[in-house]
Scaffold this motif. Structure first.
Motif, PDB file in Angstrom:
ATOM      1  N   HIS A  53      16.115 -46.602 -24.003  1.00 33.99           N
ATOM      2  CA  HIS A  53      15.713 -45.734 -25.246  1.00 33.99           C
ATOM      3  C   HIS A  53      16.287 -46.629 -26.593  1.00 33.99           C
ATOM      4  O   HIS A  53      15.448 -46.534 -27.571  1.00 33.99           O
ATOM      5  N   GLU A  54      17.377 -47.079 -26.576  1.00 31.38           N
ATOM      6  CA  GLU A  54      18.108 -47.563 -27.744  1.00 31.38           C
ATOM      7  C   GLU A  54      17.278 -48.873 -28.149  1.00 31.38           C
ATOM      8  O   GLU A  54      17.192 -49.205 -29.311  1.00 31.38           O
ATOM      9  N   ILE A  55      16.997 -49.553 -27.094  1.00 35.24           N
ATOM     10  CA  ILE A  55      16.011 -50.828 -27.233  1.00 35.24           C
ATOM     11  C   ILE A  55      15.010 -50.466 -27.889  1.00 35.24           C
ATOM     12  O   ILE A  55      14.462 -51.132 -28.873  1.00 35.24           O
ATOM     13  N   ALA A  56      14.145 -49.425 -27.362  1.00 37.26           N
ATOM     14  CA  ALA A  56      12.750 -49.174 -27.847  1.00 37.26           C
ATOM     15  C   ALA A  56      13.071 -48.460 -29.226  1.00 37.26           C
ATOM     16  O   ALA A  56      12.181 -48.873 -30.109  1.00 37.26           O
ATOM     17  N   ASP A  57      14.050 -47.781 -29.654  1.00 41.22           N
ATOM     18  CA  ASP A  57      14.278 -47.265 -30.946  1.00 41.22           C
ATOM     19  C   ASP A  57      14.255 -48.482 -31.887  1.00 41.22           C
ATOM     20  O   ASP A  57      13.875 -48.519 -32.959  1.00 41.22           O
ATOM     21  N   ALA A  58      15.164 -49.185 -31.402  1.00 49.81           N
ATOM     22  CA  ALA A  58      15.420 -50.527 -32.348  1.00 49.81           C
ATOM     23  C   ALA A  58      14.139 -51.228 -32.675  1.00 49.81           C
ATOM     24  O   ALA A  58      13.902 -51.722 -33.659  1.00 49.81           O
ATOM     25  N   LEU A  59      13.282 -51.482 -31.546  1.00 52.81           N
ATOM     26  CA  LEU A  59      12.274 -52.289 -31.903  1.00 52.81           C
ATOM     27  C   LEU A  59      11.017 -51.339 -32.771  1.00 52.81           C
ATOM     28  O   LEU A  59      10.513 -51.944 -33.483  1.00 52.81           O
ATOM     29  N   ASP A  60      11.221 -50.026 -32.610  1.00 61.84           N
ATOM     30  CA  ASP A  60      10.202 -49.351 -33.476  1.00 61.84           C
ATOM     31  C   ASP A  60      10.721 -49.189 -34.763  1.00 61.84           C
ATOM     32  O   ASP A  60      10.006 -48.965 -35.702  1.00 61.84           O
ATOM     33  N   ALA A  61      11.949 -49.292 -35.083  1.00 67.97           N
ATOM     34  CA  ALA A  61      12.394 -49.650 -36.514  1.00 67.97           C
ATOM     35  C   ALA A  61      12.200 -50.951 -37.109  1.00 67.97           C
ATOM     36  O   ALA A  61      12.279 -51.021 -38.245  1.00 67.97           O
TER      37      ALA A  61
END
Length: 103
Positions: A12-20
């Protein structure tokens, strides 16, 4: 059953970072917003970058001229150009490193 919640949290953290991450613009020479923030911060720690480059390309003269025309400091010109090129080639800065850890 094994607890995989820490893996799920990390994903989830990685996905959030990619979305950002900003989406690529049509202008391949546009500086990355994070790089612009770093350049604009007057407290950014600076390091020397010294490499032999072909004199025939007249980098020193061209950088001085661009700086005189735009007011952009020499080091910022080099930083923006190298960062843009390296990101385009698939070499962004390590996301986990903070400025104080790099130097």
């Amino acid at each position: 059953m094994p607890d995989h919640s820490h893996h799920a949290r990390r994903l989830h953290e990685i996905a959030d970072a990619l979305d950002a991450e900003p989406q690529p613009s049509d202008d391949v020479l546009a500086p990355h917003p994070d790089t612009l923030d770093i350049i604009r911060n007057r407290h950014t720690k600076r390091g020397q970058l010294n490499h032999a480059v072909p004199e025939v390309l007249q980098f020193q003269r061209r950088i001085r001229r661009y700086s005189a025309d735009t007011g952009v400091p020499h080091g910022d010109i080099v930083a923006l150009a190298l960062d843009t090129w390296l990101r385009a080639k698939g070499y962004p800065p390590d996301p986990g490193l903070r400025e104080t850890e790099v130097f």
